[in-house]
Design a protein around this motif. Structure first.
Motif, short mmCIF file in Angstrom:
data_model
loop_
_atom_site.label_atom_id
_atom_site.label_comp_id
_atom_site.label_asym_id
_atom_site.label_seq_id
_atom_site.Cartn_x
_atom_site.Cartn_y
_atom_site.Cartn_z
N SER A 204 31.18 -54.63 46.24
CA SER A 204 30.56 -54.19 45.00
C SER A 204 29.28 -53.41 45.28
N ALA A 205 28.51 -53.87 46.26
CA ALA A 205 27.25 -53.20 46.58
C ALA A 205 27.49 -51.78 47.10
N LEU A 206 28.55 -51.62 47.86
CA LEU A 206 28.86 -50.31 48.47
C LEU A 206 29.89 -49.53 47.67
N ASP A 207 30.33 -50.11 46.54
CA ASP A 207 31.38 -49.50 45.70
C ASP A 207 32.67 -49.33 46.49
N ILE A 208 32.97 -50.31 47.32
CA ILE A 208 34.22 -50.30 48.09
C ILE A 208 35.29 -51.04 47.30
N LYS A 209 36.45 -50.41 47.13
CA LYS A 209 37.57 -51.01 46.41
C LYS A 209 38.75 -51.21 47.37
N GLY A 227 34.69 -46.07 45.83
CA GLY A 227 34.68 -45.58 44.46
C GLY A 227 36.05 -45.69 43.81
N PHE A 228 36.04 -46.07 42.53
CA PHE A 228 37.30 -46.26 41.81
C PHE A 228 38.06 -44.96 41.65
N GLU A 229 37.38 -43.89 41.26
CA GLU A 229 38.06 -42.62 41.05
C GLU A 229 38.64 -42.07 42.34
N HIS A 230 37.90 -42.22 43.43
CA HIS A 230 38.43 -41.79 44.73
C HIS A 230 39.64 -42.63 45.11
N GLY A 231 39.59 -43.91 44.76
CA GLY A 231 40.73 -44.78 45.04
C GLY A 231 41.96 -44.36 44.27
N ALA A 232 41.77 -43.99 43.00
CA ALA A 232 42.90 -43.53 42.19
C ALA A 232 43.48 -42.25 42.78
N GLU A 233 42.62 -41.34 43.17
CA GLU A 233 43.08 -40.09 43.76
C GLU A 233 43.86 -40.33 45.05
N THR A 234 43.36 -41.24 45.87
CA THR A 234 44.04 -41.59 47.11
C THR A 234 45.42 -42.17 46.84
N LEU A 235 45.49 -43.06 45.88
CA LEU A 235 46.75 -43.71 45.54
C LEU A 235 47.75 -42.71 44.95
N LEU A 263 44.91 -42.84 32.20
CA LEU A 263 45.48 -42.47 33.51
C LEU A 263 45.38 -40.97 33.76
N ALA A 264 45.66 -40.19 32.75
CA ALA A 264 45.67 -38.73 32.91
C ALA A 264 44.29 -38.16 33.20
N LYS A 265 43.24 -38.94 32.96
CA LYS A 265 41.88 -38.48 33.19
C LYS A 265 41.43 -38.72 34.64
N LEU A 266 42.22 -39.47 35.39
CA LEU A 266 41.83 -39.82 36.75
C LEU A 266 42.20 -38.71 37.74
N PRO A 267 41.36 -38.48 38.75
CA PRO A 267 41.69 -37.46 39.75
C PRO A 267 42.97 -37.84 40.51
N GLY A 268 43.78 -36.84 40.79
CA GLY A 268 45.03 -37.06 41.50
C GLY A 268 46.22 -37.22 40.59
N TYR A 269 45.97 -37.52 39.31
CA TYR A 269 47.08 -37.72 38.37
C TYR A 269 47.93 -36.45 38.25
N ASP A 270 47.27 -35.29 38.14
CA ASP A 270 48.00 -34.04 37.97
C ASP A 270 48.88 -33.74 39.18
N VAL A 271 48.40 -34.11 40.36
CA VAL A 271 49.19 -33.90 41.59
C VAL A 271 50.45 -34.75 41.55
N LEU A 272 50.30 -35.99 41.15
CA LEU A 272 51.46 -36.89 41.06
C LEU A 272 52.43 -36.41 39.98
N LYS A 273 51.90 -36.02 38.85
CA LYS A 273 52.75 -35.55 37.75
C LYS A 273 53.54 -34.32 38.17
#
Length: 314
Positions: A204-209, A227-235, A263-273
């Motif tokens: 949490s301190a380092l924003d590691i998910k 970061g959560f958004e980076h995690g979503a993009e990675t996934l 979901l559609a607002k997260l980075p990487g969603y458009d790539v998956l779609k």
């Protein structure tokens, strides 16, 4: 033969899909302090849960899946009259007693169904087949989606069971939690030591998910992202790669611990779609079940697909 499906409420699929295929949902009761929710994938009940803003207290929830007796009643009062064969698909038996409850209920159902059907003027046997999807939440979706395809194609019960077992063994479910403190508190509540206090504090301190994978009944972190958004993009980027590599079931399922429009607002969603559209793969989005949210926290993202065995590197 009239074949149908029954699933437990923690299996994440769009409501429209459940209605289209007339899939029966076995409910789960969720209690948080003095609040009681019936998790049956009813959109109104999911909205009520979110409106109560119980996210910070959800980790203390008590969940009660359908009892053996409730499953028996569901079948003997309804399904043995409406169907000739029902496949019951549940989340992994390593994480929930629902699979065990359904198996125990099947003994009584198969013992008493004849008298129930005869009173209704129905002849012929009734078949009940229980399938452990070996996965969690949205990770159960590939097996359920494949089951609907096989039923629509008129496959035999034996062929369907064999194929569904194969898909269950090759289904991957991924979860990206938003709040590690919540995840740690829930794990402690359930006696699960997979998320320790030190890891939660540092993360949490380092924003590691953590990226958590459910596969063949085992749930474990398989990667870490900042970061959560980076995690979503990675996934999402990883899932897009798997889509291009080829899936066993032409569907990728996404769920969100809240309004799935996020979901559609997260980075990487458009790539998956785009990958799904290019490869003729359905992208199925749904709100996470109430049971899922109390286990991994509101705002979490989950993703599921079925593919040949492979090593994921994050």
């Amino acid at each position: 033969m009239r074949m149908g499906l029954a699933i437990d409420a923690s299996c994440d699929l769009p409501q429209a899909f459940l209605e289209e295929h007339d899939i029966t949902v076995m409910p789960i009761t969720v209690r948080i302090d003095d609040k009681v929710f019936m998790d049956d994938r009813n959109p109104a009940e999911q909205a009520r849960f979110l409106q109560q803003k119980l996210g910070s207290r959800g980790h203390s929830a008590e969940t009660e899946p359908c009892s053996v007796e409730e499953v028996q009643r569901l079948f003997l009062d309804k399904l043995v009259l409406e169907r000739d064969c029902v496949f019951c698909l549940t989340i992994t038996a390593t994480r929930s007693p629902i699979n065990e409850h359904v198996i125990k209920a099947s003994f009584a159902v198969l013992k008493h169904y004849r008298e129930v059907r005869e009173k209704a003027g129905l002849t012929g046997p009734f078949l009940m087949r229980v399938i452990d999807t070996r996965n969690l939440f949205v990770g159960t979706a590939p097996t359920i989606v494949e089951a609907t395809r096989l039923i629509d194609a008129g496959e035999t019960p034996a062929a369907i069971r064999e194929r569904l077992t194969h898909i269950a063994n090759n289904s991957y479910g991924y979860m990206l939690p938003r709040d590690l403190y919540y995840l740690r508190a829930r794990a402690k509540k359930k006696g699960d030591r997979s998320v320790g206090l030190v890891s939660a504090v540092l993360g949490s301190a380092l924003d590691i998910k953590p990226l958590i994978r459910a596969y063949r009944g085992d749930t474990t972190p398989v990667g870490k992202v900042r970061g959560f958004e980076h995690g979503a993009e990675t996934l999402f980027n990883y899932a897009a790669q798997r889509v291009h590599a080829g899936l066993l079931v032409p569907a990728v399922s996404l769920s969100f611990g809240g309004d799935p429009a996020e979901l559609a607002k997260l980075p990487g969603y458009d790539v998956l779609k785009a990958a799904c559209e290019a490869c003729g793969v359905a992208l199925m989005e749904s709100p996470m079940s109430i049971t899922g949210m109390v286990n991994v926290g509101e705002g979490a993202v989950a993703l599921g697909f079925a593919a040949e065995e492979h090593v994921a590197e994050f």
